[in-house]
Motif scaffolding. Structure first.
Motif, PDB file in Angstrom:
ATOM      1  N   PRO A  47       0.724  -1.216  -0.006  1.00 37.40           N
ATOM      2  CA  PRO A  47       0.085   0.113  -0.046  1.00 37.40           C
ATOM      3  C   PRO A  47       0.858   1.401   0.082  1.00 37.40           C
ATOM      4  CG  PRO A  47       0.213  -0.745   2.313  1.00 37.40           C
ATOM      5  CD  PRO A  47       0.987  -1.685   1.414  1.00 37.40           C
ATOM      6  N   ASP A  48       0.163   2.303  -0.061  1.00 33.49           N
ATOM      7  CA  ASP A  48       0.996   3.726   0.096  1.00 33.49           C
ATOM      8  C   ASP A  48       1.166   4.074   1.394  1.00 33.49           C
ATOM      9  OD1 ASP A  48       0.995   4.374  -2.803  1.00 33.49           O
ATOM     10  OD2 ASP A  48      -1.320   4.725  -2.713  1.00 33.49           O
ATOM     11  N   VAL A  49       0.433   3.631   2.431  1.00 29.07           N
ATOM     12  CA  VAL A  49       0.567   3.885   3.645  1.00 29.07           C
ATOM     13  C   VAL A  49      -0.074   2.774   4.615  1.00 29.07           C
ATOM     14  CG1 VAL A  49      -1.611   5.225   3.891  1.00 29.07           C
ATOM     15  CG2 VAL A  49       0.435   5.548   5.597  1.00 29.07           C
ATOM     16  N   LEU A  50       0.304   2.326   5.850  1.00 26.40           N
ATOM     17  CA  LEU A  50      -0.401   1.182   6.685  1.00 26.40           C
ATOM     18  C   LEU A  50      -0.744   1.975   7.962  1.00 26.40           C
ATOM     19  CD1 LEU A  50       2.666  -0.350   5.314  1.00 26.40           C
ATOM     20  CD2 LEU A  50       1.223  -2.116   6.669  1.00 26.40           C
ATOM     21  N   VAL A  51      -1.951   1.449   8.449  1.00 23.81           N
ATOM     22  CA  VAL A  51      -2.704   2.023   9.784  1.00 23.81           C
ATOM     23  C   VAL A  51      -2.579   0.793  10.359  1.00 23.81           C
ATOM     24  CG1 VAL A  51      -4.388   3.086  10.903  1.00 23.81           C
ATOM     25  CG2 VAL A  51      -3.879   3.917   8.578  1.00 23.81           C
ATOM     26  N   LEU A  52      -1.859   0.601  11.335  1.00 19.82           N
ATOM     27  CA  LEU A  52      -1.642  -0.539  12.235  1.00 19.82           C
ATOM     28  C   LEU A  52      -2.350  -0.280  13.673  1.00 19.82           C
ATOM     29  CD1 LEU A  52       1.591  -1.777  11.271  1.00 19.82           C
ATOM     30  CD2 LEU A  52      -0.328  -2.567  10.326  1.00 19.82           C
ATOM     31  N   ASP A  53      -3.227  -1.183  14.345  1.00 25.25           N
ATOM     32  CA  ASP A  53      -3.216  -1.187  15.714  1.00 25.25           C
ATOM     33  C   ASP A  53      -2.201  -1.754  16.286  1.00 25.25           C
ATOM     34  OD1 ASP A  53      -4.926  -0.865  18.068  1.00 25.25           O
ATOM     35  OD2 ASP A  53      -5.627  -2.926  17.853  1.00 25.25           O
ATOM     36  N   VAL A  54      -1.808  -1.468  17.450  1.00 20.99           N
ATOM     37  CA  VAL A  54      -0.788  -1.855  18.647  1.00 20.99           C
ATOM     38  C   VAL A  54      -1.140  -3.168  18.939  1.00 20.99           C
ATOM     39  CG1 VAL A  54       0.687  -1.534  20.241  1.00 20.99           C
ATOM     40  CG2 VAL A  54       0.238   0.256  18.780  1.00 20.99           C
ATOM     41  N   MET A  55      -2.238  -3.282  19.684  1.00 20.60           N
ATOM     42  CA  MET A  55      -2.898  -4.386  20.224  1.00 20.60           C
ATOM     43  C   MET A  55      -3.702  -5.242  19.703  1.00 20.60           C
ATOM     44  SD  MET A  55      -1.217  -3.991  23.268  1.00 20.60           S
ATOM     45  CE  MET A  55      -2.031  -5.338  24.276  1.00 20.60           C
ATOM     46  N   MET A  56      -3.044  -6.428  18.649  1.00 20.06           N
ATOM     47  CA  MET A  56      -3.619  -7.342  18.026  1.00 20.06           C
ATOM     48  C   MET A  56      -3.320  -8.686  18.505  1.00 20.06           C
ATOM     49  SD  MET A  56      -4.095  -5.724  14.178  1.00 20.06           S
ATOM     50  CE  MET A  56      -2.277  -5.546  13.936  1.00 20.06           C
ATOM     51  N   PRO A  57      -4.258  -9.673  18.437  1.00 20.94           N
ATOM     52  CA  PRO A  57      -3.927 -11.140  18.724  1.00 20.94           C
ATOM     53  C   PRO A  57      -2.925 -11.889  17.802  1.00 20.94           C
ATOM     54  CG  PRO A  57      -6.012 -11.003  17.749  1.00 20.94           C
ATOM     55  CD  PRO A  57      -5.702  -9.738  17.769  1.00 20.94           C
TER      56      PRO A  57
END
Length: 245
Positions: A47-57
């Motif tokens: 992708p052009d940019v990633l949006v990641l949640d910190v707390m994922m299983p």
């Protein structure tokens, strides 16, 4: 063409709401529920940019970030975190993230931070997103034409995006490099918070934001060395200045 966003968030309500908001804002969004899917999708269609949640299983956002950076992937990464302690935010930056938003967040803040990340990427034409990490080489002995900028014992090559303190090369994220470059170019001048936010993020997040303080603290950790003077100084109630004493 609309920018592409890879969104990884395990909370279904947040994922769907943010996916819809980003789509309405004009982004092309791929939304996944965990870190394993995020890595697979990033490898399949960068992708052009990633949006990641910190707390994922399973594989969390920090691990996703570390894997991509270890592979030489320099795609901008915005972290979403419910953790408010400075140490937790530093952990995200240490993993290679470019910026972060603390939950609960205002979607307009997410938009602003994404625009800033994409703008900085666009300002570096010809720079591949996925590239092998360069092997360390000695710092140049003297300036090569007008490529290097110098101040307070620091040398920076903006075109190569490399920086040194003395002979020691600094490993900096994109945002850290741009912040340090701004300070070096204005060495001895006190830059107020609003000016720095505008120049680095393109948006002033207001007096309550700790974003700048976190980046300055992290940059200090990389710059400071035993027996050498601190270079970045806090001017209380105003901002920051780069000087040797």
């Amino acid at each position: 063409m609309a920018p592409t966003v890879l969104l990884a968030e395990d909370d279904r309500a947040i994922r769907h709401a943010l996916e819809r908001a980003l789509t309405l804002e004009g982004y092309r969004v791929t939304a996944v529920a965990d870190g394993v899917e995020a890595l697979a999708q990033a490898h399949r269609t960068p992708p052009d940019v990633l949006v990641l949640d910190v707390m994922m299983p399973g594989i969390d956002g920090l691990q996703v970030c570390r894997v991509l950076r270890a592979e030489g992937d320099r795609t901008p990464i915005l972290m979403l975190t419910a953790l408010v302690e400075t140490a937790d935010r530093i952990a995200g930056l240490d993993a290679g993230a470019d910026d972060y938003v603390v939950k609960p967040f205002d979607v307009e803040e997410v938009f602003a931070r994404l625009r800033a990340l994409l703008r900085r990427t666009a300002d570096a034409p010809g720079m591949p997103v996925r590239q092998a990490a360069p092997a360390p080489v000695p710092a140049p002995a003297r300036p090569a034409g007008d490529r290097l900028i110098e101040a307070a014992g620091l040398r920076m090559d903006p075109r190569a995006r490399r920086a040194w303190r003395g002979e020691r090369e600094l490993e900096l994220t994109r945002t850290e490099f741009e912040l340090l470059e701004l300070l070096v170019r204005n060495a001895g001048i006190v830059l107020d918070h609003s000016t720095i936010y505008d120049r680095i993020w393109g948006y002033d997040f207001g007096p309550g934001s700790k974003n700048l303080a976190v980046y300055v603290g992290y940059l200090r950790r990389k710059l400071d060395q035993p027996g050498a003077p601190q270079l970045i100084h806090t001017v209380r109630g105003v901002g920051y200045v780069l000087r040797e004493s």
